[in-house]
Design a protein around this motif. Structure first.
Motif, PDB file in Angstrom:
ATOM      1  N   UNK A 204     -16.056  88.529  30.706  1.00 65.34           N
ATOM      2  CA  UNK A 204     -16.434  87.804  29.426  1.00 65.34           C
ATOM      3  C   UNK A 204     -16.534  88.708  28.226  1.00 65.34           C
ATOM      4  N   UNK A 205     -16.127  89.849  28.249  1.00 66.48           N
ATOM      5  CA  UNK A 205     -15.943  90.556  26.783  1.00 66.48           C
ATOM      6  C   UNK A 205     -14.579  91.067  26.788  1.00 66.48           C
ATOM      7  N   UNK A 206     -13.618  90.553  27.525  1.00 66.68           N
ATOM      8  CA  UNK A 206     -12.188  91.000  27.340  1.00 66.68           C
ATOM      9  C   UNK A 206     -11.625  90.051  26.245  1.00 66.68           C
ATOM     10  N   UNK A 207     -11.400  90.699  25.121  1.00 73.10           N
ATOM     11  CA  UNK A 207     -10.774  89.911  24.167  1.00 73.10           C
ATOM     12  C   UNK A 207      -9.102  89.555  24.150  1.00 73.10           C
ATOM     13  N   UNK A 208      -8.641  88.370  24.380  1.00 76.74           N
ATOM     14  CA  UNK A 208      -7.188  88.214  24.398  1.00 76.74           C
ATOM     15  C   UNK A 208      -6.847  87.101  23.475  1.00 76.74           C
ATOM     16  N   UNK A 209      -7.714  86.922  22.505  1.00 78.02           N
ATOM     17  CA  UNK A 209      -7.215  85.879  21.433  1.00 78.02           C
ATOM     18  C   UNK A 209      -6.344  86.443  20.694  1.00 78.02           C
ATOM     19  N   UNK A 210      -5.167  85.755  20.569  1.00 78.41           N
ATOM     20  CA  UNK A 210      -3.837  86.363  19.564  1.00 78.41           C
ATOM     21  C   UNK A 210      -2.901  87.236  20.311  1.00 78.41           C
ATOM     22  N   UNK A 211      -3.089  87.316  21.677  1.00 77.44           N
ATOM     23  CA  UNK A 211      -2.465  88.146  22.730  1.00 77.44           C
ATOM     24  C   UNK A 211      -1.537  87.181  23.210  1.00 77.44           C
ATOM     25  N   UNK A 212      -0.406  87.658  23.988  1.00 80.93           N
ATOM     26  CA  UNK A 212       0.583  86.723  24.601  1.00 80.93           C
ATOM     27  C   UNK A 212       0.043  85.748  25.736  1.00 80.93           C
ATOM     28  N   UNK A 213      -0.925  86.430  26.268  1.00 85.53           N
ATOM     29  CA  UNK A 213      -1.827  85.663  27.254  1.00 85.53           C
ATOM     30  C   UNK A 213      -2.700  84.488  26.577  1.00 85.53           C
ATOM     31  N   UNK A 214      -3.460  85.026  25.588  1.00 88.02           N
ATOM     32  CA  UNK A 214      -4.158  83.852  24.847  1.00 88.02           C
ATOM     33  C   UNK A 214      -3.178  82.869  24.189  1.00 88.02           C
TER      34      UNK A 214
ATOM     35  N   UNK B 133      -0.220  81.803  25.193  1.00 90.02           N
ATOM     36  CA  UNK B 133       0.621  81.193  26.184  1.00 90.02           C
ATOM     37  C   UNK B 133      -0.411  80.124  26.691  1.00 90.02           C
ATOM     38  N   UNK B 134      -1.798  80.318  26.990  1.00 88.42           N
ATOM     39  CA  UNK B 134      -2.484  79.335  27.532  1.00 88.42           C
ATOM     40  C   UNK B 134      -3.385  78.732  26.348  1.00 88.42           C
ATOM     41  N   UNK B 135      -3.266  79.068  25.168  1.00 84.01           N
ATOM     42  CA  UNK B 135      -3.946  78.664  23.968  1.00 84.01           C
ATOM     43  C   UNK B 135      -5.413  78.586  24.380  1.00 84.01           C
ATOM     44  N   UNK B 136      -5.783  79.795  24.566  1.00 78.25           N
ATOM     45  CA  UNK B 136      -7.447  80.058  24.691  1.00 78.25           C
ATOM     46  C   UNK B 136      -7.655  81.268  24.111  1.00 78.25           C
ATOM     47  N   UNK B 137      -9.162  81.569  23.824  1.00 78.50           N
ATOM     48  CA  UNK B 137      -9.892  82.781  23.367  1.00 78.50           C
ATOM     49  C   UNK B 137     -10.101  83.701  23.951  1.00 78.50           C
ATOM     50  N   UNK B 138     -10.429  83.428  25.408  1.00 79.11           N
ATOM     51  CA  UNK B 138     -11.055  84.282  26.214  1.00 79.11           C
ATOM     52  C   UNK B 138     -11.457  83.613  27.410  1.00 79.11           C
ATOM     53  N   UNK B 139     -12.485  84.421  27.996  1.00 83.20           N
ATOM     54  CA  UNK B 139     -13.108  84.042  29.274  1.00 83.20           C
ATOM     55  C   UNK B 139     -14.362  83.446  28.818  1.00 83.20           C
ATOM     56  N   UNK B 140     -14.836  82.229  29.434  1.00 82.42           N
ATOM     57  CA  UNK B 140     -16.058  81.749  28.957  1.00 82.42           C
ATOM     58  C   UNK B 140     -16.937  81.483  30.527  1.00 82.42           C
ATOM     59  N   UNK B 141     -18.223  81.710  30.486  1.00 85.83           N
ATOM     60  CA  UNK B 141     -18.892  81.453  31.606  1.00 85.83           C
ATOM     61  C   UNK B 141     -19.027  79.956  32.082  1.00 85.83           C
ATOM     62  N   UNK B 142     -18.936  79.793  33.435  1.00 83.33           N
ATOM     63  CA  UNK B 142     -18.922  78.502  34.189  1.00 83.33           C
ATOM     64  C   UNK B 142     -19.553  78.764  35.387  1.00 83.33           C
ATOM     65  N   UNK B 143     -20.199  77.566  36.026  1.00 85.44           N
ATOM     66  CA  UNK B 143     -20.877  77.511  37.129  1.00 85.44           C
ATOM     67  C   UNK B 143     -20.334  76.686  38.113  1.00 85.44           C
ATOM     68  N   UNK B 144     -20.589  76.655  39.536  1.00 86.65           N
ATOM     69  CA  UNK B 144     -19.954  75.720  40.489  1.00 86.65           C
ATOM     70  C   UNK B 144     -21.050  74.324  40.281  1.00 86.65           C
TER      71      UNK B 144
END
Length: 184
Positions: free
Chosen positions: A150-160, A162-173
């Motif tokens: 949840x603190x890994x910053x990948x906005x603006x990286x090749x991963x971010x 490619x997937x058009x996302x800013x990072x990981x966000x919380x989710x629950x089942x």
């Protein structure tokens, strides 16, 4: 989750909390179809029997809206979301349930003009790949794993990018997979 104790806690998403994709029902703008009830007696393209948003979700969800696929409208399997969208745009099908990201890709390639089609229904987002942990990990380790994601910053990286996302966000089942449990 139900069989082995996997606990999902994160998904790739936007800073605005957006994640996953939606099932959207498309028709031509000039079709005269404006609501789900208008699908009765029409030709509707589904993708394949195993497609979640292209068949399983419509079969599970549309009945509660008063439209029973295969009874109230004719199902024609197109083989892909792209084929369904092309068929709607060409008038071969009256409508089609399509995964939300498909039209954006097709429009970017010049295959479909978004101004010629419209959405008459869409679901809440369906979660895609989630990240989680085993149910029996030590709570201190779980806390560190969640923090790393949840603190890994990948906005603006090749991963971010490619997937058009800013990072990981919380989710629950319980909350985020409710629609998937309904479909299944």
């Amino acid at each position: 989750v139900n069989l082995a104790g996997y606990i999902p806690f994160a998904i790739m998403g936007g800073a605005d909390g957006q994640f996953g994709y939606k099932l959207q029902v498309y028709t031509r703008r000039d079709s005269g179809i404006n609501a789900m009830a208008d699908l009765k007696g029409k030709r509707v393209a589904h993708v394949t029997p195993t497609s979640n948003s292209g068949h399983q979700a419509p079969v599970a969800l549309f009945s509660s809206m008063g439209v029973v696929p295969g009874t109230d409208y004719e199902i024609t399997f197109s083989g892909s979301h792209e084929n369904s969208m092309l068929g709607v745009a060409a008038g071969d099908y009256d409508a089609a349930p399509i995964a939300s990201e498909v039209i954006d890709r097709m429009a970017a390639r010049g295959l479909v003009n978004p101004a010629e089609v419209k959405i008459i229904f869409e679901t809440d987002p369906f979660p895609t790949t989630s990240y989680g942990h085993a149910h029996n990990l030590h709570p201190d380790l779980v806390k560190k794993i969640k923090e790393a994601f949840l603190t890994f910053p990948f906005a603006g990286t090749p991963l971010g990018d490619e997937f058009k996302v800013d990072g990981f966000i919380p989710i629950n089942y319980k909350e985020h997979w409710a629609v998937i449990r309904t479909i299944q």
